[in-house]
Design an enzyme around this catalytic site. Sequence first.
Site, PDB file in Angstrom:
ATOM      1  N   ASN A  61      47.337  73.098  67.543  1.00  0.00           N
ATOM      2  CA  ASN A  61      46.315  72.658  66.587  1.00  0.00           C
ATOM      3  C   ASN A  61      44.919  72.830  67.187  1.00  0.00           C
ATOM      4  O   ASN A  61      44.689  72.468  68.339  1.00  0.00           O
ATOM      5  CB  ASN A  61      46.549  71.198  66.233  1.00  0.00           C
ATOM      6  CG  ASN A  61      47.979  70.936  65.816  1.00  0.00           C
ATOM      7  OD1 ASN A  61      48.499  71.587  64.925  1.00  0.00           O
ATOM      8  ND2 ASN A  61      48.621  69.993  66.484  1.00  0.00           N
ATOM      9  N   HIS A  87      49.824  78.146  77.500  1.00  0.00           N
ATOM     10  CA  HIS A  87      50.272  78.808  76.271  1.00  0.00           C
ATOM     11  C   HIS A  87      49.474  78.275  75.078  1.00  0.00           C
ATOM     12  O   HIS A  87      48.920  79.049  74.284  1.00  0.00           O
ATOM     13  CB  HIS A  87      51.773  78.542  76.089  1.00  0.00           C
ATOM     14  CG  HIS A  87      52.353  79.067  74.812  1.00  0.00           C
ATOM     15  ND1 HIS A  87      53.253  80.109  74.771  1.00  0.00           N
ATOM     16  CD2 HIS A  87      52.191  78.693  73.523  1.00  0.00           C
ATOM     17  CE1 HIS A  87      53.611  80.345  73.524  1.00  0.00           C
ATOM     18  NE2 HIS A  87      52.969  79.495  72.741  1.00  0.00           N
ATOM     19  N   GLU A  88      49.416  76.941  74.950  1.00  0.00           N
ATOM     20  CA  GLU A  88      48.714  76.361  73.811  1.00  0.00           C
ATOM     21  C   GLU A  88      47.209  76.609  73.900  1.00  0.00           C
ATOM     22  O   GLU A  88      46.550  76.842  72.878  1.00  0.00           O
ATOM     23  CB  GLU A  88      49.001  74.860  73.720  1.00  0.00           C
ATOM     24  CG  GLU A  88      50.480  74.477  73.691  1.00  0.00           C
ATOM     25  CD  GLU A  88      51.291  75.209  72.647  1.00  0.00           C
ATOM     26  OE1 GLU A  88      50.712  75.660  71.639  1.00  0.00           O
ATOM     27  OE2 GLU A  88      52.519  75.345  72.822  1.00  0.00           O
ATOM     28  N   HIS A 114      46.200  79.992  72.631  1.00  0.00           N
ATOM     29  CA  HIS A 114      46.228  80.078  71.170  1.00  0.00           C
ATOM     30  C   HIS A 114      44.870  79.773  70.539  1.00  0.00           C
ATOM     31  O   HIS A 114      44.621  80.175  69.394  1.00  0.00           O
ATOM     32  CB  HIS A 114      47.236  79.077  70.607  1.00  0.00           C
ATOM     33  CG  HIS A 114      48.628  79.593  70.484  1.00  0.00           C
ATOM     34  ND1 HIS A 114      48.920  80.804  69.913  1.00  0.00           N
ATOM     35  CD2 HIS A 114      49.828  79.034  70.823  1.00  0.00           C
ATOM     36  CE1 HIS A 114      50.227  80.982  69.913  1.00  0.00           C
ATOM     37  NE2 HIS A 114      50.806  79.925  70.473  1.00  0.00           N
TER      38      HIS A 114
END
Length: 847
Positions: A272, A302-303, A306
């Site tokens: 998010n 990884h997040e 994003h």
Amino acid sequence: MTAVPGENLTRAETVERAGLLTVHGYDVALDLTTGPETFRSETTVRFAAAEGASTFIDAIVRTLRSVVLNGAELDPAEVGDGTRIRLDGLAAENELRVVAEAAYSRSCEGLHRFVDPVDDEVYLFTQFEAAEARRVFAVFEQPDLKASFRFTVTAPAHWTVISNAPAPGPVPTHEGASTWSFAPTARISSYLTEVAAGPYEAARAELTSRDGRVIPLGLFARRSLFGHVDAGYLVEKTRQGFAYFEERFGPYPFEKYDQIFAPEFPASGMENAGAVVLSESFVFRARVPEVTRERRVKVLLHELSHMWFGDLVTMRWWNDLWLKESFAEWASSMACAEATEWDNAWTSYATAAKAWAYQQDQLPSTHPIVADIGDLEDVKTAFDGITYAKGASVLKQLVAWVGLEAFLAGVSRYLERHAGGNTELPDLLSALEEASGRDLGDWARLWLSTAGVNTLRTELETAADGTITSCAVVQSAPPEHPALRPHRLAIGLYAWREGALVRRHRVELDVTGERTDVAELRGLPRPDLLLLNDDDLAYAKIRLDDRSSAVAAQSLSAIEDPLARALVWGALWDATRDGEIPARDFLRIAPAHLAAESESATASTVLEQLLHTAHLYARDPAKALRDTADALWDLAVTPGAGQDRRLQLVTAFAQVAEHSSHVDDLAALLDGRLRLLDGPVIDVELEWELLTALVAAGRADADAVRARLREDSTATGRQRAARALAAVPTPQAKATAWASMVEDPAISGVILRETARGFLRTVEPGLLEPYVPRYFELIEQVWATRSFGIARRVAADLYPFALTGRSLLEATDAWLATADAPAALRRILVENRAAVARALAARTRDG
């Protein structure tokens, strides 16, 4: 526009809706003080439309109270059907206001509600991927209708509320409540919005972006768990990730960066925008293996990656899901290796993620990396080893193909060109072609539009003096997926030096077609070990030649380089799974070299493969499990293993300790009569592991589990107790566990998973046999009546692999032949059936 029954949404519908609308922004007001079952949701959305057009907005709510379009009150009963609200006669510019009561989730689909058993405090967080925001507010639920979102949240006054954008301090409203008013977000897709609320504790820090902005950082966790959050370390890794990604992809695109450890979150993380959600399993309340610590950093990165690749630039539709997930997998491994202390991250990737990709790519359900996603039902099965691990492996191959600098330049161009927008595969390829000067059309067609994994072998001939006279790489493909692909790879020649196998020569080349000659090796001495795909550049299964196989079996642990060692481990495992070598060979080789394996990730994967082989691939599983338990215990008590390896060995031993002498050892460890040199310490997690093993073996009972739960009455303690109680080897205990999983409408996905693990654990297969027909009788009903998250877990986690045999294969075939099941459910059974068939073939080979 024709509606699709139920909650589904087709790609064709989204294309039509995107052609009609431009969404400006949402104002979403949530009141979280209205009770434990539902909350009030008020949405105001402003959007442009083709004048006179008709469309719909998505809203899966408990009660639709009011719908006002451009000032006109619409009848909720007439325009709403429980999943959609019909909108007719649109103006060029529109304002829609929707008021509803929405339901809290227990399956992490929408707004999840959790009550902490330690202090009875309530914690909430949202999980919207792929299309669950519609369970919280009215929304045009598709990734290419980006908009700005402004959240206003009313919550108990002692709570903290977190969303995508910053907010000033809360303002008191009615008694005992406060309202948080967040700034509007940048234009993002609806599935990337987040609201988390509860008495979260916080650690706060900040960093300075490349463009000079100060970016606030926050780490949040439940109050009862926060003492275990090693905030200083996590902030350090976050800063390292920021520096790495900003250098390569430009300034961070959002205003803040919060990371929320969410209770009962079923995945590793969710990206998010500016408000990442992470699994609480990454808050360590006990010692964990180094591989788990490394995995936490990789998930964190990884997040974070994003934020650029997925959030700033987002796929237009879910067929390009891989564009963000594959990239994040590749980028997190790169960042780990280059920016943190986990510099062997590509070794970890080769042993775990790539093994997952190879396994998924050999199932009947395999598919091209660019999947055919026709509707939301298809999306449900798209989050798999192809989308994540194979896609990242193919990106690594592309980096080798075009060069790292050209690849990074192309990615930067792509992000700059499409910032704030939505893209499809050609957008990325064109940017990479411009940067590299290479035509990627054929490469993309062969790698991204075809399924299956190639196998590479060497054909080697030598002269009498041992020099190589010819060498060729031979490529094959399975008949059902016959594509032969171009591979950029290296070949390593390893020879003995001072007691170790060390690379003395390396050749990098392009392999194409069925046979590729390697002229560079002619005239060189034949090595002791010849390793195809050295450095793991290519995505392909490899096979060792006969001499290399013999050397590997005898001296695998003597290979000096960790990545080369991991590749050889992988080749042995692939050959075992494919029935090219008998299971008994892997069961002999693995224990012989595990103790000397320096890489925690490699040891972890090999231990999983060892137990899998003993359970499923050995001709006589009972004997194989006893022998494996003996081998693991011998390794665990041998001096020199080190704490990390010993912890892994004891944990694996506990999973297969069924013989009375093994159970005696477990009991002695648990009660302190036996202590192993260099640990491991019997902490809260290992105590649960040992107790569950004793319960499954009949040495401890439900009263012992309940006594332990009284000492560890945390959320995690309840999860571990659910597993242990389900492992009690009595018909009544199995019946109770079964009923809780298939009948309890309030069970969470995490408790269901833990209960299933205990339920299927037994030394008496007869206890589970009555549940085979019950499983096949119930799964369609469960699928039709429960949420997707719960239904998928029931179907996948309760499949009785513990009873693998011809009868289970026949029962699965009978169900597949007669059931008229949804595609996602059918896929689970097809994949499980393939695993049983593979196991039976391996057992035949072992015999």
